[in-house]
Enzyme design. Structure first.
Site, PDB file in Angstrom:
ATOM      1  N   ASP A 151      41.447  56.665  37.486  1.00  0.00           N
ATOM      2  CA  ASP A 151      41.628  55.558  36.802  1.00  0.00           C
ATOM      3  C   ASP A 151      40.445  55.186  35.971  1.00  0.00           C
ATOM      4  O   ASP A 151      39.395  55.697  35.844  1.00  0.00           O
ATOM      5  CB  ASP A 151      42.475  54.282  37.455  1.00  0.00           C
ATOM      6  CG  ASP A 151      43.512  53.773  36.461  1.00  0.00           C
ATOM      7  OD1 ASP A 151      43.025  53.227  35.475  1.00  0.00           O
ATOM      8  OD2 ASP A 151      44.757  53.978  36.859  1.00  0.00           O
ATOM      9  N   HIS A 192      42.130  47.960  34.719  1.00  0.00           N
ATOM     10  CA  HIS A 192      43.366  48.717  34.973  1.00  0.00           C
ATOM     11  C   HIS A 192      43.410  49.176  36.217  1.00  0.00           C
ATOM     12  O   HIS A 192      44.429  49.230  37.108  1.00  0.00           O
ATOM     13  CB  HIS A 192      43.464  49.772  33.828  1.00  0.00           C
ATOM     14  CG  HIS A 192      45.024  50.352  33.868  1.00  0.00           C
ATOM     15  ND1 HIS A 192      45.199  51.340  34.496  1.00  0.00           N
ATOM     16  CD2 HIS A 192      45.947  50.219  33.308  1.00  0.00           C
ATOM     17  CE1 HIS A 192      46.089  52.005  34.345  1.00  0.00           C
ATOM     18  NE2 HIS A 192      46.719  51.287  33.717  1.00  0.00           N
ATOM     19  N   SER A 348      52.452  52.055  34.658  1.00  0.00           N
ATOM     20  CA  SER A 348      51.086  52.439  35.101  1.00  0.00           C
ATOM     21  C   SER A 348      51.138  51.452  36.483  1.00  0.00           C
ATOM     22  O   SER A 348      50.132  51.740  37.390  1.00  0.00           O
ATOM     23  CB  SER A 348      50.139  51.639  34.632  1.00  0.00           C
ATOM     24  OG  SER A 348      49.567  52.529  33.706  1.00  0.00           O
TER      25      SER A 348
END
Length: 565
Positions: A151, A192, A348
């Site tokens: 990621d 994220h 996600s």
């Protein structure tokens, strides 16, 4: 024939003329494969096939001896043993037909429901939706199971991920890599990846923050390795290298919440990982599209779509022919930068829930292949949302729908389907054999038992034979227990127990004496059956012989002499 004969005997012993009145029952009965479930408020509880509970009608003081009582209470409820060899539902019907009972009901095996104490857990509505709490009664994750997070990087200093005041961590930051800075420092300015990491394996039951899907029980859960494959956006040129490096680092699950254009290099890396029994999970994408994004669309990747709180597809969630499963993807609360927490929407944040479930499965069964893990996840889904799920060519794990895939992932059903458990009889007469099904390859077993039983074969195997204790003078109820030592790759040990086993007192043994003998001839007979000191012996035929028990102080070997009169 034996079952029908037994059933006939019970009907003869228990039935009276006239049909029983309507009885009080809770829940409905449903069969799934070889198991029977009581369904109540949409929740499935596995039926205990060994015990039925009854309550007599007012004015009836008792019932025939054919029904064997386990226990009763002051409110008039009586637990009865279901006789071995008789179908549970048939036995219940027999009891109902007698007209003597106000209540005849099935019993079920419930769960100890783990409700973690993490202070932000109430914000994690998705945990209940995917049945995580029940799954945690089986496992909360093993440090021997490794998940790679590919990621934007991960803030491994976050106290709910890395070392905090609780003194442990669920991340191996030294093993990770930042392909942008070419160092193992994966902390970046984009939160994220930190959010994704928390969903998979934030520390659970540690009085702070959230509960990760496979975050342990106030102790180390799974091991996560973070890889930064791009800070502001994923770099396709890096992803293939990261997949290969994650595989070579021992990861058994690779978590991807990204999409890029397809390349031969990434395809080859995916195939390499799958050939090494790695499960790859990827978000379907947030493009409001009827086509799943790549690499989720790759046939060897589990493509995960998002649902909302109404159990329908989130409008942004990509769907189509490549979609495999769905989980919640709206208002997903997780860890973020600066030791913080907040909610966001997106596939996600759906995909890491599935990666967490895959890690739970591998924590219990480290011997499973990647394909087996994928199969059980897809085969145990809930068919939610009112969609039409149909048999579809190329979809071998059940009915399927293009907006929901196989359906909503069920963490408990997936883990339970492959978890070891003890199978064996509910009654022990002299001896009985018990077996652990779903035993991981390479695992060893330490068997123990309650009083009234003794282990009669060497320990360490998946199958064990137990003898009833020779000096029992009445029936008792006991248990057998197995401690499974997993070895490398899974939880260090798992404890299983089978309860409510009826242990019958030893039966009267019979010594068969030959009828042909000369008058006055002394005959010697040896009995090698396992017998108690207080066994009663008879002679067949019982005329024309006298017999003395010489007794050599052994349960397993007695010598008798007889003389033809």
């Amino acid at each position: 024939m034996k079952r029908n004969l037994l059933l006939t005997i019970f009907i003869f012993c228990l039935c009276q003329i006239g049909l029983a009145q309507s009885l009080k029952k809770i829940g409905t009965l449903e069969r799934k494969n070889d198991s029977i479930f009581v369904v109540e408020n949409g929740k499935y509880y596995i039926v205990n096939k060994n015990v039925v509970t009854v309550k007599l009608k007012s004015g009836i003081d008792g019932f025939e001896k054919a029904a064997q009582k386990i226990r009763s209470n002051r409110l008039g409820y009586i637990d009865l043993v279901v006789p071995e060899g008789i179908d549970l539902e048939k036995y219940v019907s027999v009891l109902e037909y007698t007209g003597k009972f106000d209540i005849v009901e099935y019993n079920n095996i419930g769960q100890y429901c783990v409700i973690t104490n993490d202070i932000e857990r109430s914000n994690q509505w998705y945990l209940n939706n995917i049945n995580a709490f029940n799954a945690w009664d089986i496992t909360m994750g093993s440090s021997n199971t490794t998940v790679a997070i590919l990621d934007s990087g991960t803030d491994w200093r976050h106290p709910d991920i890395g070392n905090g005041s609780d003194g442990y961590k669920n991340i191996n930051e030294q093993a990770g890599w930042n392909y942008i800075s070419n160092t193992n420092n994966v902390i970046t300015s984009n939160g994220h990846g930190t959010r994704v990491t928390g969903i998979v394996g934030a520390k659970s039951n540690n009085y702070i923050g959230i509960s990760g899907i496979s975050g342990g029980n106030n102790s180390v859960g799974i091991t996560m390795i973070p890889f930064c494959v791009g800070i502001d956006a994923p770099d396709g040129s890096i992803i293939d290298d990261a997949i290969i490096d994650a595989t070579d680092s021992g990861a058994k699950v690779i978590q991807l919440s990204l999409n890029v254009a397809q390349t031969n290099a990434i395809n080859a890396a995916i195939d390499y990982a799958v050939q090494n029994n790695v499960v790859i999970v990827c978000a379907s994408g947030n493009n409001y599209s009827s086509m799943v994004s790549y690499p989720a669309s790759h046939q060897n990747v589990i493509a995960v779509g998002a649902t909302n709180k109404s159990n329908v597809r989130a409008n942004f969630s990509n769907y189509g022919t490549s979609l495999d499963v769905v989980v919640p993807g709206v208002d997903i609360f997780s860890t973020t930068l600066n030791d913080g927490y907040n909610s966001q929407d997106g596939t996600s944040f759906a995909a890491p829930q599935v990666s967490g479930v895959a890690a739970l499965i591998l924590s219990v069964r480290p011997d499973l292949t990647g394909q087996q893990v994928r199969d059980v996840i897809e085969q145990t889904t809930q068919k939610i949302g009112g969609y039409s799920y149909v048999t579809t060519s190329g979809r071998s794990n059940g009915t399927w729908n293009q907006e929901m895939g196989y359906g909503l992932v069920d963490a408990y059903d997936a883990v339970y389907a492959i978890a070891p458990r003890i199978s064996g009889p509910s009654t022990v007469c002299n001896q009985a054999t018990f077996t652990i099904t779903n035993l991981p390859q390479g695992a060893t077993v330490n068997w123990t038992c309650s009083s009234g039983l003794s282990l009669s074969v060497p320990n360490g195997n998946s199958t064990a034979t137990f003898q009833s204790f020779p000096d029992l003078i009445t029936n008792v109820y006991g248990w057998v227990q197995a401690e499974i030592q997993m070895g490398a790759g899974g939880d260090p040990s798992m404890m299983l127990r089978k309860e409510n086993i009826t242990i019958n007192k030893p039966r009267i043994q019979e010594l068969i004496v030959p009828a042909i003998a000369n008058t006055g001839e002394v005959l010697t007979f040896t009995c090698t059956m396992y017998t108690p000191w207080n066994a009663n012996w008879t002679i067949t035929p019982n005329t024309g012989f006298s017999m003395n028990d010489l007794g050599n102080n052994s349960h397993s070997h007695r010598v008798f002499t007889g003389r033809k009169l």
